[in-house]
Design an enzyme around this catalytic site. Structure first.
Site, PDB file in Angstrom:
ATOM      1  N   GLY A  79       2.916   2.433  10.902  1.00  0.00           N
ATOM      2  CA  GLY A  79       3.930   3.487  10.789  1.00  0.00           C
ATOM      3  C   GLY A  79       4.671   3.790  12.082  1.00  0.00           C
ATOM      4  N   SER A 130       3.657  -1.974  10.353  1.00  0.00           N
ATOM      5  CA  SER A 130       5.103  -2.067  10.588  1.00  0.00           C
ATOM      6  C   SER A 130       5.711  -3.407  10.170  1.00  0.00           C
ATOM      7  CB  SER A 130       5.422  -1.781  12.060  1.00  0.00           C
ATOM      8  OG  SER A 130       5.081  -0.438  12.369  1.00  0.00           O
ATOM      9  N   GLY A 175       3.154  -1.020   4.334  1.00  0.00           N
ATOM     10  CA  GLY A 175       3.137   0.392   3.965  1.00  0.00           C
ATOM     11  C   GLY A 175       4.559   0.860   3.721  1.00  0.00           C
ATOM     12  N   GLY A 176       5.183   1.403   4.771  1.00  0.00           N
ATOM     13  CA  GLY A 176       6.525   1.971   4.651  1.00  0.00           C
ATOM     14  C   GLY A 176       7.539   1.062   3.967  1.00  0.00           C
ATOM     15  N   GLU A 214      -6.643   4.997   7.900  1.00  0.00           N
ATOM     16  CA  GLU A 214      -6.438   6.428   7.605  1.00  0.00           C
ATOM     17  C   GLU A 214      -7.699   7.040   6.986  1.00  0.00           C
ATOM     18  OE1 GLU A 214      -2.840   5.695   5.445  1.00  0.00           O
ATOM     19  OE2 GLU A 214      -1.881   5.117   7.319  1.00  0.00           O
ATOM     20  N   ASN A 270       0.870  -1.186   0.000  1.00  0.00           N
ATOM     21  CA  ASN A 270       0.000   0.000   0.000  1.00  0.00           C
ATOM     22  C   ASN A 270       0.904   1.232   0.000  1.00  0.00           C
ATOM     23  OD1 ASN A 270      -1.802   2.050   0.418  1.00  0.00           O
ATOM     24  ND2 ASN A 270      -2.374   1.444   2.497  1.00  0.00           N
ATOM     25  N   TRP A 271       0.949   1.879  -1.149  1.00  0.00           N
ATOM     26  CA  TRP A 271       1.874   3.023  -1.283  1.00  0.00           C
ATOM     27  C   TRP A 271       1.293   4.318  -0.726  1.00  0.00           C
ATOM     28  CZ3 TRP A 271       3.599   1.639  -6.972  1.00  0.00           C
ATOM     29  CH2 TRP A 271       4.503   0.579  -6.904  1.00  0.00           C
ATOM     30  N   LYS A 272       0.029   4.298  -0.353  1.00  0.00           N
ATOM     31  CA  LYS A 272      -0.624   5.494   0.191  1.00  0.00           C
ATOM     32  C   LYS A 272      -0.374   6.689  -0.745  1.00  0.00           C
ATOM     33  CE  LYS A 272      -0.138   3.355   4.681  1.00  0.00           C
ATOM     34  NZ  LYS A 272       0.032   3.452   6.124  1.00  0.00           N
ATOM     35  N   HIS A 307      -9.352   1.617   4.947  1.00  0.00           N
ATOM     36  CA  HIS A 307      -8.058   1.731   5.626  1.00  0.00           C
ATOM     37  C   HIS A 307      -8.234   2.648   6.844  1.00  0.00           C
ATOM     38  CE1 HIS A 307      -3.936   2.735   6.540  1.00  0.00           C
ATOM     39  NE2 HIS A 307      -3.602   1.649   5.880  1.00  0.00           N
ATOM     40  N   GLU A 332      -5.162  -4.503  10.652  1.00  0.00           N
ATOM     41  CA  GLU A 332      -4.102  -3.520  10.838  1.00  0.00           C
ATOM     42  C   GLU A 332      -4.349  -2.751  12.138  1.00  0.00           C
ATOM     43  OE1 GLU A 332      -2.140  -2.439   6.878  1.00  0.00           O
ATOM     44  OE2 GLU A 332      -3.948  -1.257   6.951  1.00  0.00           O
TER      45      GLU A 332
HETATM   46  P1  13P Z   1       3.227   0.554   7.711  1.00  0.00           P
HETATM   47  O1  13P Z   1       3.730  -0.752   7.123  1.00  0.00           O
HETATM   48  O2  13P Z   1       3.995   1.748   7.255  1.00  0.00           O
HETATM   49  O3  13P Z   1       3.095   0.442   9.192  1.00  0.00           O
HETATM   50  O4  13P Z   1       1.752   0.780   7.139  1.00  0.00           O
HETATM   51  C1  13P Z   1       0.854  -0.264   7.189  1.00  0.00           C
HETATM   52  C2  13P Z   1      -0.352   0.100   6.418  1.00  0.00           C
HETATM   53  O5  13P Z   1      -1.065   1.025   6.781  1.00  0.00           O
HETATM   54  C3  13P Z   1      -0.640  -0.671   5.212  1.00  0.00           C
HETATM   55  O6  13P Z   1      -1.918  -0.431   4.760  1.00  0.00           O
END
Ligand code: 13P
Length: 275
Positions: A193, A232, A253-254, A118, A31-33, A116, A187
């Site tokens: 993050g 994470s 994500g990251g 967010e 997920n590149w957001k 998600h 999640e």
């Molecule tokens: P991180 O891997 O950066 O914690 O993000 C997870 C995420 O929100 C994937 O959708």
């Protein structure tokens, strides 16, 4: 390979779950957001196309909307699937800024994220809205990845099970028996993050709990649910989390933003096979 075929392939593979040689199948999703540029995305996709991915790993990339055509073009003949980070709950019309499931289907998406944390936190998406988005995706043969998770307070107070159950129940109300066709991404909000992840025991208990709630919502109709872990995830912890029952893959994500670290996750899951 056509995107729809890949979605079907993933489902068939996941239903088989255990290969004759005992390899567990995993989804590894990125997920590149709201990150990356056109140039970076093209370079990443090229690298992923050149990467050896074992049959038991299924890669899904979630780029920002404007870059979906790059995925459509560059992944056309690749066994790497892609999808959107969000989808509208409506079919079409005067909804400025929204992207419909039909548009995603036009862009060849096999998957979409829905709900998600967010989106829930910053854009006020309720579980009901998330369920409608997932249901709309299903109508267009796009597999929704419904994200659920609790906050730190909810984890600490012990309310997390009720929170997760509530999120799943809302999805079930709208998606009904098609809930079994959705992928669930667990999640924990406090793990996103932050570099902090739940203990292996907590992940195991929570994934089992989610599985049981899904089974009961689907009247124990049998079959398998696909439950991803996100929060994470990186190359150092992915292998251990992969060994946990009811963990069917990852939503990173990251660690998915650089081809190198994403490929290292794939490598860690490829080494010595998995369970
Ligand atoms: P991180 O891997 O950066 O914690 O993000 C997870 C995420 O929100 C994937 O959708």
């Amino acid at each position: 390979m056509e995107r729809r075929e890949i979605a079907q392939l993933v489902r068939t593979h996941m239903e088989r779950r255990l290969e004759p040689e005992g390899k567990k199948e995993y989804i590894v999703a990125a997920n590149w957001k709201m990150n990356m540029s056109a140039k970076e995305i093209k370079a990443f996709l090229k690298e992923i196309c050149d990467t050896d991915v074992p049959e038991y790993l299924h890669i899904i990339i979630f780029p920002p909307f404007p870059y979906l055509p790059y995925a459509q073009e560059m992944l056309r003949y690749e066994a790497v699937a892609y999808g959107a980070q969000d989808v509208a709950e409506q079919d079409k019309g005067a909804y400025t800024g929204e992207i419909s499931a039909a548009m995603l289907a036009d862009c060849g998406c096999s998957y979409t994220l829905a709900g998600h944390s967010e989106r829930r936190a910053y854009y006020g998406e309720t579980s009901d809205v998330v369920a409608r988005k997932a249901s709309k995706a299903l109508e267009y043969e796009i597999v929704p990845v419904i994200c659920i998770g609790e906050t730190l307070e909810e984890r600490r107070s012990g309310a997390y099970k009720e929170v997760l159950k509530g999120q799943i129940e809302e999805a079930a109300k709208v998606c009904k028996e098609r809930l079994a066709q959705c992928i669930i991404a667990y999640e924990p909000v406090w793990a996103i993050g932050t570099g902090v992840i739940p203990t292996i025991k907590e992940i195991g208990e929570t994934h089992r709990y989610i599985h049981d709630v899904l089974a009961s919502e689907c009247n124990n109709a049998g079959g398998r649910f696909q439950i991803l872990y996100g929060g994470s995830v990186n190359e150092s912890n992915v292998k251990e989390i992969a060994s946990v029952p009811f963990v069917d893959g990852f939503l990173a994500g990251g660690a998915s933003l650089k081809a190198e670290s994403f490929k290292n996750i794939i490598k860690r899951l490829s080494l010595d096979g998995c369970l």
